[in-house]
Design an enzyme around this catalytic site. Sequence first.
Site, PDB file in Angstrom:
ATOM      1  N   GLN A  48      25.733 -37.695 -21.251  1.00  0.00           N
ATOM      2  CA  GLN A  48      25.626 -39.146 -21.091  1.00  0.00           C
ATOM      3  C   GLN A  48      24.314 -39.694 -21.654  1.00  0.00           C
ATOM      4  O   GLN A  48      24.286 -40.790 -22.201  1.00  0.00           O
ATOM      5  CB  GLN A  48      25.776 -39.543 -19.621  1.00  0.00           C
ATOM      6  CG  GLN A  48      27.185 -39.400 -19.116  1.00  0.00           C
ATOM      7  CD  GLN A  48      27.317 -39.800 -17.656  1.00  0.00           C
ATOM      8  OE1 GLN A  48      26.340 -39.864 -16.919  1.00  0.00           O
ATOM      9  NE2 GLN A  48      28.544 -40.058 -17.241  1.00  0.00           N
ATOM     10  N   GLU A 132       5.177 -56.778 -47.142  1.00  0.00           N
ATOM     11  CA  GLU A 132       5.385 -58.214 -46.951  1.00  0.00           C
ATOM     12  C   GLU A 132       4.863 -58.712 -45.605  1.00  0.00           C
ATOM     13  O   GLU A 132       5.353 -59.678 -45.054  1.00  0.00           O
ATOM     14  CB  GLU A 132       6.866 -58.602 -47.118  1.00  0.00           C
ATOM     15  CG  GLU A 132       7.532 -58.074 -48.354  1.00  0.00           C
ATOM     16  CD  GLU A 132       6.777 -58.329 -49.649  1.00  0.00           C
ATOM     17  OE1 GLU A 132       5.968 -59.269 -49.713  1.00  0.00           O
ATOM     18  OE2 GLU A 132       6.977 -57.559 -50.596  1.00  0.00           O
TER      19      GLU A 132
END
Length: 160
Positions: A48, A132
């Site tokens: 899980q 950037e």
Amino acid sequence: FKVAMATLDVFRTSVAAAALGFARRALDEALDRAASRHMFGKTLADFQITQAKLAGMATNIDAAALLTYRAAWERDQGRRVTRAAAMAKLTATENAQAVIDAALQMFGGLGVVSGQPVETLYREIRALRIYEGASEVQQLIIARDLLGEHAAAQAAREQA
């Protein structure tokens, strides 16, 4: 200056798209690993905790994709996309880092072996987080735009 700044908006959206591609590749690698790696009589995918990690990775990718697509769509509509591009770049690169890191964890020691796809992605995503404008710069751009919008709305309310 305005032309240069508008160009950055295009590049930021492109960097977000590249980060999205990195994250998708990392998820594909993680899915392959989880389905094929046997531990304690089960596959890694049977646990899980692995399933939760994969779900989080997919959600991070989709969130980044939606922001990236929105920035590109708004640009195609001829709109100013400074905030949208900064949000897309920030979210896509940070989420890609998280997705790639989670994928690397699923590989254990093999994940840091030079030449492995997740190892390469782990190294390469770092550059995209800087191109950037680093994440902190994107946060400043977003905040300044929000504050400017708020100030304009407040001034309009006061005039009314």
